[in-house]
Motif scaffolding. Structure first.
Motif, short mmCIF file in Angstrom:
data_model
loop_
_atom_site.label_atom_id
_atom_site.label_comp_id
_atom_site.label_asym_id
_atom_site.label_seq_id
_atom_site.Cartn_x
_atom_site.Cartn_y
_atom_site.Cartn_z
N LEU A 90 -5.28 -3.47 -10.09
CA LEU A 90 -5.52 -3.17 -8.83
C LEU A 90 -7.14 -3.43 -8.52
N ILE A 91 -7.98 -3.81 -9.67
CA ILE A 91 -9.38 -4.36 -9.59
C ILE A 91 -9.75 -5.50 -10.22
N HIS A 92 -8.58 -6.16 -11.17
CA HIS A 92 -8.92 -7.31 -11.95
C HIS A 92 -7.92 -8.50 -11.38
N GLU A 93 -8.54 -10.04 -11.45
CA GLU A 93 -7.64 -10.88 -11.08
C GLU A 93 -6.61 -10.88 -12.17
N ASP A 94 -5.56 -11.92 -11.65
CA ASP A 94 -4.35 -12.11 -12.57
C ASP A 94 -4.91 -12.94 -13.54
N THR A 95 -4.28 -13.10 -14.89
CA THR A 95 -4.52 -14.02 -15.87
C THR A 95 -4.02 -15.38 -15.16
N LYS A 96 -4.60 -16.37 -15.58
CA LYS A 96 -4.21 -17.79 -15.06
C LYS A 96 -3.37 -18.31 -15.90
N MET A 111 -11.58 -4.13 -5.18
CA MET A 111 -12.25 -2.65 -5.13
C MET A 111 -12.04 -2.25 -3.80
N LYS A 112 -12.60 -3.08 -2.82
CA LYS A 112 -12.42 -2.95 -1.24
C LYS A 112 -11.07 -2.61 -0.72
N ALA A 113 -10.16 -3.54 -1.23
CA ALA A 113 -8.66 -3.19 -0.94
C ALA A 113 -8.03 -2.14 -1.41
N LEU A 114 -8.51 -1.52 -2.61
CA LEU A 114 -8.03 -0.23 -3.17
C LEU A 114 -8.57 0.62 -2.36
N GLU A 115 -9.83 0.64 -1.93
CA GLU A 115 -10.59 1.53 -0.89
C GLU A 115 -9.91 1.76 0.32
N ALA A 116 -9.40 0.70 0.83
CA ALA A 116 -8.65 0.48 2.19
C ALA A 116 -7.35 1.10 2.02
N ASP A 117 -6.66 1.28 1.03
CA ASP A 117 -5.44 1.95 0.67
C ASP A 117 -5.68 3.46 0.90
N LEU A 171 -13.13 8.83 -3.89
CA LEU A 171 -13.46 7.06 -4.09
C LEU A 171 -14.71 7.06 -4.66
N GLN A 172 -15.82 8.03 -4.63
CA GLN A 172 -17.01 7.75 -5.33
C GLN A 172 -16.83 7.72 -6.60
N THR A 173 -16.07 8.61 -7.18
CA THR A 173 -15.65 8.72 -8.75
C THR A 173 -14.99 7.29 -8.96
N VAL A 174 -14.30 6.92 -8.34
CA VAL A 174 -13.42 5.54 -8.75
C VAL A 174 -14.34 4.48 -8.67
N ARG A 175 -15.20 4.25 -7.85
CA ARG A 175 -16.47 3.23 -7.78
C ARG A 175 -17.21 3.37 -8.97
N HIS A 176 -17.72 4.56 -8.97
CA HIS A 176 -18.79 4.71 -10.49
C HIS A 176 -17.93 4.38 -11.59
N TRP A 177 -16.65 4.98 -11.78
CA TRP A 177 -16.11 4.71 -12.97
C TRP A 177 -15.79 3.36 -13.23
#
Length: 177
Positions: A90-96, A111-117, A171-177
């Motif tokens: 959800l927050i990292h790019e895929d492995t090449k 992270m912005k896309a997750l917040e938009a969900d 969401l604030q917890t998720v951002r901070h974590w």
């Protein structure tokens, strides 16, 4: 108070998992992120996240087995693609293709896309997380059944640990974590 935050040092080992990195940053695990034995990880999961012994042991030994390492690990070992780590994070790019290790740097656009969900713009619920998982798995198109289950379990833990009785994670917890 017994576990103050200390940011990772330049030579410290870290994983793609914010839960494990947080345990190291707060000294539940060795701050270096290295030489972690199963009993140390179990204790850290129990003390840091209040997990039961059976769940902490299952996650620990399951991780060690998937890594194929049985004595000790470093957090960087969890970046080895296709072991515990998986694409469609959800927050990292895929492995090449061809890379042995996955990226472990959070991507702001993910992270912005997750917040938009988030349906209410303030919390993540099980429905929001399911929506995010479906979105990322469709974008990635590279998720086997085992790692899909791992990914669902990761977010179930987040909801259970940070979501309270309603299992709504701010969401604030998720951002901070």
């Amino acid at each position: 108070e017994d576990h103050p935050f200390v940011p990772r040092g330049q030579d410290d080992s870290r994983s793609p998992c914010p839960a494990l990195n947080t345990l190291a940053n707060h000294g539940y695990l060795p701050r270096s992120g290295r030489n972690i034995r199963p009993r140390v990880l179990i204790k850290a999961l129990q003390e840091g996240y209040n997990l039961t012994y059976p769940l902490a042991a299952f996650l620990t030994y399951g991780g060690f087995i998937l890594l194929g390492q049985f004595a000790e690990v470093s957090l960087q070992d969890f970046c080895r693609h296709g072991r515990v780590e998986h694409n469609a994070s959800l927050i990292h790019e895929d492995t090449k293709p061809g890379d042995e290790y996955a990226p472990n740097v959070t991507q702001p656009q993910y992270m912005k896309a997750l917040e938009a969900d988030s349906a209410d713009g303030e919390h993540l619920t099980a429905f929001d997380v399911a929506k995010a998982r479906v979105r990322r798995e469709a974008e990635s198109k590279d998720m086997d059944a085992l790692h899909a289950e791992v990914a669902r379990g990761e977010m179930a833990l987040v909801l259970g640990i940070f979501g309270g009785a309603e299992e709504k994670v701010p969401l604030q917890t998720v951002r901070h974590w």
